[in-house]
Design a protein around this motif. Structure first.
Motif, mmCIF file in Angstrom:
data_model
loop_
_atom_site.group_PDB
_atom_site.id
_atom_site.type_symbol
_atom_site.label_atom_id
_atom_site.label_comp_id
_atom_site.label_asym_id
_atom_site.label_seq_id
_atom_site.Cartn_x
_atom_site.Cartn_y
_atom_site.Cartn_z
ATOM 1 N N ARG A 40 42.796 20.221 -31.611
ATOM 2 C CA ARG A 40 43.517 20.284 -30.332
ATOM 3 C C ARG A 40 43.921 21.719 -29.998
ATOM 4 O O ARG A 40 43.801 22.157 -28.852
ATOM 5 C CB ARG A 40 44.742 19.374 -30.383
ATOM 6 C CG ARG A 40 44.398 17.896 -30.330
ATOM 7 C CD ARG A 40 45.633 17.036 -30.088
ATOM 8 N NE ARG A 40 45.233 15.664 -29.826
ATOM 9 C CZ ARG A 40 45.135 14.724 -30.754
ATOM 10 N NH1 ARG A 40 45.415 15.009 -32.015
ATOM 11 N NH2 ARG A 40 44.757 13.497 -30.443
ATOM 12 N N LYS A 44 42.653 23.898 -26.716
ATOM 13 C CA LYS A 44 43.635 24.428 -25.765
ATOM 14 C C LYS A 44 43.557 25.945 -25.659
ATOM 15 O O LYS A 44 43.666 26.506 -24.563
ATOM 16 C CB LYS A 44 45.043 23.993 -26.177
ATOM 17 C CG LYS A 44 45.306 22.524 -25.906
ATOM 18 C CD LYS A 44 46.703 22.119 -26.342
ATOM 19 C CE LYS A 44 46.957 20.643 -26.063
ATOM 20 N NZ LYS A 44 48.292 20.213 -26.517
ATOM 21 N N ILE A 47 40.339 26.825 -23.620
ATOM 22 C CA ILE A 47 40.511 26.544 -22.195
ATOM 23 C C ILE A 47 41.519 27.503 -21.571
ATOM 24 O O ILE A 47 41.377 27.920 -20.418
ATOM 25 C CB ILE A 47 40.924 25.071 -21.998
ATOM 26 C CG1 ILE A 47 39.746 24.156 -22.380
ATOM 27 C CG2 ILE A 47 41.353 24.802 -20.561
ATOM 28 C CD1 ILE A 47 40.041 22.686 -22.338
ATOM 29 N N GLU A 58 45.804 24.886 -16.939
ATOM 30 C CA GLU A 58 44.794 24.379 -17.861
ATOM 31 C C GLU A 58 44.262 23.032 -17.397
ATOM 32 O O GLU A 58 43.077 22.749 -17.511
ATOM 33 C CB GLU A 58 45.395 24.237 -19.265
ATOM 34 C CG GLU A 58 45.852 25.558 -19.871
ATOM 35 C CD GLU A 58 46.608 25.356 -21.168
ATOM 36 O OE1 GLU A 58 46.614 24.233 -21.679
ATOM 37 O OE2 GLU A 58 47.202 26.325 -21.653
ATOM 38 N N ILE A 60 44.843 20.039 -18.677
ATOM 39 C CA ILE A 60 44.532 19.093 -19.747
ATOM 40 C C ILE A 60 45.556 17.956 -19.719
ATOM 41 O O ILE A 60 46.756 18.195 -19.822
ATOM 42 C CB ILE A 60 44.554 19.759 -21.134
ATOM 43 C CG1 ILE A 60 43.517 20.883 -21.198
ATOM 44 C CG2 ILE A 60 44.284 18.737 -22.229
ATOM 45 C CD1 ILE A 60 43.550 21.653 -22.492
ATOM 46 N N ILE A 63 43.910 14.874 -25.223
ATOM 47 C CA ILE A 63 42.696 15.037 -26.013
ATOM 48 C C ILE A 63 42.622 13.882 -27.005
ATOM 49 O O ILE A 63 43.498 13.741 -27.860
ATOM 50 C CB ILE A 63 42.689 16.384 -26.759
ATOM 51 C CG1 ILE A 63 42.754 17.544 -25.757
ATOM 52 C CG2 ILE A 63 41.441 16.508 -27.632
ATOM 53 C CD1 ILE A 63 42.973 18.899 -26.398
ATOM 54 N N ILE A 76 38.000 15.078 -23.871
ATOM 55 C CA ILE A 76 39.026 15.874 -23.196
ATOM 56 C C ILE A 76 39.228 15.305 -21.798
ATOM 57 O O ILE A 76 38.302 15.291 -20.986
ATOM 58 C CB ILE A 76 38.615 17.358 -23.105
ATOM 59 C CG1 ILE A 76 38.219 17.894 -24.485
ATOM 60 C CG2 ILE A 76 39.739 18.194 -22.515
ATOM 61 C CD1 ILE A 76 37.591 19.259 -24.444
ATOM 62 N N TYR A 77 40.435 14.839 -21.519
ATOM 63 C CA TYR A 77 40.770 14.318 -20.192
ATOM 64 C C TYR A 77 41.416 15.445 -19.394
ATOM 65 O O TYR A 77 42.463 15.954 -19.767
ATOM 66 C CB TYR A 77 41.725 13.133 -20.310
ATOM 67 C CG TYR A 77 41.092 11.905 -20.938
ATOM 68 C CD1 TYR A 77 40.508 10.916 -20.148
ATOM 69 C CD2 TYR A 77 41.069 11.749 -22.312
ATOM 70 C CE1 TYR A 77 39.923 9.800 -20.721
ATOM 71 C CE2 TYR A 77 40.480 10.634 -22.899
ATOM 72 C CZ TYR A 77 39.915 9.664 -22.091
ATOM 73 O OH TYR A 77 39.331 8.565 -22.672
ATOM 74 N N MET A 78 40.761 15.809 -18.298
ATOM 75 C CA MET A 78 41.216 16.950 -17.504
ATOM 76 C C MET A 78 41.387 16.573 -16.040
ATOM 77 O O MET A 78 40.643 15.749 -15.503
ATOM 78 C CB MET A 78 40.223 18.119 -17.608
ATOM 79 C CG MET A 78 40.085 18.693 -18.996
ATOM 80 S SD MET A 78 39.025 20.156 -19.019
ATOM 81 C CE MET A 78 40.051 21.336 -18.146
ATOM 82 N N PRO A 81 38.412 19.561 -14.137
ATOM 83 C CA PRO A 81 37.300 19.852 -15.062
ATOM 84 C C PRO A 81 36.241 20.766 -14.490
ATOM 85 O O PRO A 81 35.454 21.356 -15.224
ATOM 86 C CB PRO A 81 36.705 18.467 -15.343
ATOM 87 C CG PRO A 81 36.990 17.695 -14.093
ATOM 88 C CD PRO A 81 38.317 18.210 -13.586
ATOM 89 N N ILE A 114 33.855 15.660 -21.675
ATOM 90 C CA ILE A 114 34.934 15.935 -20.718
ATOM 91 C C ILE A 114 34.979 14.805 -19.695
ATOM 92 O O ILE A 114 33.966 14.450 -19.104
ATOM 93 C CB ILE A 114 34.717 17.278 -20.010
ATOM 94 C CG1 ILE A 114 34.730 18.417 -21.029
ATOM 95 C CG2 ILE A 114 35.796 17.514 -18.958
ATOM 96 C CD1 ILE A 114 34.300 19.739 -20.466
#
Length: 218
Positions: A40, A44, A47, A58, A60, A63, A76-78, A81, A114
């Motif tokens: 993680r 981070k 990114i 970021e 984010i 994760i 990775i949930y963004m 993205p 992602i």
């Protein structure tokens, strides 16, 4: 009770699931836990270097890590993205290589995916980061909190509570300020909640931001 326990841990097994999904023997548990933190932190940091410079955020949400005997799957949930996948093959390969250097993947395959969060401001982590960026830019904390609540309401949440603690607006004495809009049922287990505790470093000290979001009832 609602203020003495993490709202996400309180709802594990009902409306909330673990972000790390794996099984380990007691002797190997601490190693797996440390490995998750390394993954993680590495993501981070990468990114932060590639995205934060251009956009300031970021984006984010969370994760999620799934481990099997011969594979580590990272999702990775963004909320934003597009900034990472503009040059997707190169970015993903570079990120994957960075993670592999930090983690022992000799006999395991590492895959990174992602996923886009449809409504970014329904996510407590993204909303807390938004407030943090506003405070860094010397925006009034009341204006930042009201703007965050407005964005959350537009995203379709049923309730939100925001709390900021520390030397707010550079005052010498630290204090706690909070604001709530709508319903925030902290003690109802079936209520689907999102929660984040976020730390932001400003020129006048460290501020702690907490965000509770009431999404819906299961």
């Amino acid at each position: 009770m609602g203020q003495k326990i993490n709202p996400l841990g309180f709802r594990l097994g009902t409306t909330q699931s673990h972000d790390s999904i794996w099984f380990a023997q007691p002797t190997n548990y601490s190693e797996n836990l440390k490995e998750d933190k390394i993954i993680r932190d590495c993501i981070k940091n990468y990114i932060q270097k590639t995205i934060r410079i251009s956009s300031g955020v970021e984006g984010i949400g969370r994760i999620k890590i799934k481990k099997r005997i011969d594979e580590i799957e990272v999702i990775i949930y963004m909320g934003l993205p597009n900034l990472l996948i503009e040059d997707k093959p190169r970015r993903i390969e570079e990120l994957q290589m960075n993670v592999q250097k930090k983690v022992n993947c000799v006999n395991r395959k590492l895959t990174i995916a992602i996923t886009r969060i449809p409504n970014a401001y329904r996510d407590a982590n993204i909303l807390a980061e938004f407030i943090g960026e506003q405070l860094k830019n010397r925006i009034s904390f009341r204006k930042a909190m009201k703007k965050a609540i407005e964005l959350a309401e537009q995203a379709g949440t049923k309730g939100i509570q925001v709390q900021i603690a520390g030397r707010i607006d550079g005052k010498e004495i630290a204090r706690v300020e909070w604001i709530r809009e709508g319903r925030v049922p902290l003690q109802t287990i079936r209520a689907k909640m999102d929660y984040c505790a976020y730390t932001v470093r400003t020129i006048y000290g460290v501020l702690g931001i907490k965000v509770w979001i009431f999404l819906n009832n299961e």
